[in-house]
Design a protein around this motif. Structure first.
Motif, PDB file in Angstrom:
ATOM      1  N   VAL A 238       5.938   5.822  41.097  1.00  0.00           N
ATOM      2  CA  VAL A 238       6.139   7.342  41.155  1.00  0.00           C
ATOM      3  C   VAL A 238       7.748   7.490  40.347  1.00  0.00           C
ATOM      4  O   VAL A 238       8.525   6.931  40.782  1.00  0.00           O
ATOM      5  CB  VAL A 238       6.125   7.723  42.358  1.00  0.00           C
ATOM      6  CG1 VAL A 238       6.432   9.156  42.579  1.00  0.00           C
ATOM      7  CG2 VAL A 238       4.851   7.467  43.234  1.00  0.00           C
ATOM      8  N   PRO A 239       7.869   8.473  39.367  1.00  0.00           N
ATOM      9  CA  PRO A 239       8.954   8.592  39.041  1.00  0.00           C
ATOM     10  C   PRO A 239       9.898   9.308  39.749  1.00  0.00           C
ATOM     11  O   PRO A 239       9.595  10.275  40.418  1.00  0.00           O
ATOM     12  CB  PRO A 239       8.687   9.472  37.788  1.00  0.00           C
ATOM     13  CG  PRO A 239       7.023   9.376  37.482  1.00  0.00           C
ATOM     14  CD  PRO A 239       6.550   9.231  38.742  1.00  0.00           C
ATOM     15  N   VAL A 240      11.041   8.591  39.737  1.00  0.00           N
ATOM     16  CA  VAL A 240      12.218   9.212  40.935  1.00  0.00           C
ATOM     17  C   VAL A 240      13.156  10.187  40.024  1.00  0.00           C
ATOM     18  O   VAL A 240      13.892   9.121  39.052  1.00  0.00           O
ATOM     19  CB  VAL A 240      12.617   7.998  41.618  1.00  0.00           C
ATOM     20  CG1 VAL A 240      13.675   8.410  42.494  1.00  0.00           C
ATOM     21  CG2 VAL A 240      11.297   7.670  42.723  1.00  0.00           C
ATOM     22  N   PHE A 241      13.700  11.184  40.313  1.00  0.00           N
ATOM     23  CA  PHE A 241      14.711  11.670  39.626  1.00  0.00           C
ATOM     24  C   PHE A 241      15.627  11.920  40.753  1.00  0.00           C
ATOM     25  O   PHE A 241      15.489  12.477  41.989  1.00  0.00           O
ATOM     26  CB  PHE A 241      14.231  13.201  38.972  1.00  0.00           C
ATOM     27  CG  PHE A 241      13.254  12.947  38.068  1.00  0.00           C
ATOM     28  CD1 PHE A 241      13.647  13.003  36.574  1.00  0.00           C
ATOM     29  CD2 PHE A 241      12.089  12.854  38.453  1.00  0.00           C
ATOM     30  CE1 PHE A 241      12.713  12.840  35.577  1.00  0.00           C
ATOM     31  CE2 PHE A 241      11.035  12.610  37.189  1.00  0.00           C
ATOM     32  CZ  PHE A 241      11.343  12.779  35.666  1.00  0.00           C
ATOM     33  N   GLU A 242      17.053  11.660  40.304  1.00  0.00           N
ATOM     34  CA  GLU A 242      18.091  11.956  41.265  1.00  0.00           C
ATOM     35  C   GLU A 242      18.855  13.297  41.045  1.00  0.00           C
ATOM     36  O   GLU A 242      19.232  13.480  39.606  1.00  0.00           O
ATOM     37  CB  GLU A 242      19.188  10.850  41.071  1.00  0.00           C
ATOM     38  CG  GLU A 242      20.187  10.782  41.827  1.00  0.00           C
ATOM     39  CD  GLU A 242      20.955   9.392  41.958  1.00  0.00           C
ATOM     40  OE1 GLU A 242      21.926   9.454  41.409  1.00  0.00           O
ATOM     41  OE2 GLU A 242      20.390   8.426  42.213  1.00  0.00           O
ATOM     42  N   VAL A 243      19.241  13.903  41.913  1.00  0.00           N
ATOM     43  CA  VAL A 243      19.909  15.382  41.879  1.00  0.00           C
ATOM     44  C   VAL A 243      21.494  14.975  42.173  1.00  0.00           C
ATOM     45  O   VAL A 243      21.780  14.564  43.320  1.00  0.00           O
ATOM     46  CB  VAL A 243      19.616  16.434  42.733  1.00  0.00           C
ATOM     47  CG1 VAL A 243      20.216  17.689  42.815  1.00  0.00           C
ATOM     48  CG2 VAL A 243      17.928  16.585  42.510  1.00  0.00           C
ATOM     49  N   PRO A 244      22.135  15.104  41.079  1.00  0.00           N
ATOM     50  CA  PRO A 244      23.687  14.640  41.318  1.00  0.00           C
ATOM     51  C   PRO A 244      24.326  15.467  42.327  1.00  0.00           C
ATOM     52  O   PRO A 244      24.037  16.635  42.740  1.00  0.00           O
ATOM     53  CB  PRO A 244      24.221  14.793  40.051  1.00  0.00           C
ATOM     54  CG  PRO A 244      23.252  15.616  39.372  1.00  0.00           C
ATOM     55  CD  PRO A 244      21.884  15.697  39.822  1.00  0.00           C
TER      56      PRO A 244
END
Length: 273
Positions: A238-244
């Motif tokens: 599952v693609p995981v995107f990080e919120v800075p």
């Protein structure tokens, strides 16, 4: 169906309501029309103790998101929606309510976005009604039994105790921004939701998310790392995107970063290495 029209001088919007067939309660949502009629409708589901307007209204107007029609849904028990006492407030039940809303509105193939508890509801909806959901993005959802920092202390109390004392105590202990949202949540709904999150579902949300056969993505706050659930989703493909510069409360702590990560996830971009 009642509709209250407003005009913010740049784009019209409506606060809408629908009486549900089973509970006879009214669910309410903010309907933002967008300016791209060809874009999929986006449906936003808020977290525990929150409202759709407090979580998402300031996000959907940002570049990359403002083109699509957006439905900011207050789940039953929260915000502007009704608070039926004969409703269980479990994730599967809330998902059924959102499905009825979409069915009655004739909407299919939505981009479904959920934060925290809203993410857990979104996963249940996508798994149960794949005809309604084209793409799914969840931000630190409740994937497994055990609850979280907000749900666990609530669920440890009895419903009567929480309604009598716990809700007021929670308001006094929380940061002002979260307390302002919790003040709009029905105490019974809040407690039953928290208990449901601690108990989890079978299959778990994590199992359902990894099995989905459509585009899906997981958003995690940079300050939430290390995060076992994000790592597990990444390992499962599952693609995981990080919120800075944000933790779990990423929509408030860094709305621009959240909007950018959500835009990339919905566009099918690859997460940063």
């Amino acid at each position: 169906m009642a509709e209250i029209e407003y005009d913010d001088l740049t784009r019209g919007f409506a606060v809408r309501e629908l009486q549900l067939a089973k509970t006879r309660a009214y669910i309410r949502w903010i309907d933002l029309p967008g300016d791209d009629p060809g874009a999929p409708v986006r449906v936003y589901l808020h977290g525990l103790g929150c409202t759709a307007s407090s979580d998402f209204a300031h996000v959907v107007a940002r570049p990359g998101l403002r083109g699509a029609r957006s439905l900011l849904v207050d789940l039953l028990g929260y915000g502007l929606s009704d608070r039926p006492r004969d409703f269980g407030y479990r994730m599967e039940e809330q998902a059924e309510v959102v499905a009825e809303l979409l069915d009655r509105e004739g909407i299919r193939g939505v981009d479904l976005v959920g934060h925290s508890m809203g993410g857990a509801v979104a996963i249940q909806l996508a798994a149960a009604r794949p005809d309604l959901v084209a793409r799914l993005v969840v931000a630190e959802p409740n994937l497994y039994p055990g609850g979280g920092a907000f749900s666990t202390p609530v669920a440890e109390q009895s419903e009567a105790e929480f309604v009598r004392e716990g809700h007021a105590r929670m308001l006094a202990e929380q940061a002002p921004d979260y307390a302002a949202r919790v003040r709009l949540a029905d105490p019974v709904a809040l407690h039953r939701s928290a208990v449901a999150l601690v108990e989890g579902t079978a299959p778990s949300g994590g199992e359902l998310l990894t099995r989905l056969d459509r585009p899906r993505a997981f958003l995690v706050g940079e300050r939430s790392r290390p995060d076992a659930e994000a790592d597990g989703m990444e390992a499962a493909g599952v693609p995981v995107f990080e919120v800075p510069d944000a933790g779990h409360n990423m929509l408030i702590e860094n709305p621009n970063g959240f909007a950018e990560a959500l835009s990339r996830a919905l566009a099918g971009a690859q997460p940063a290495a």
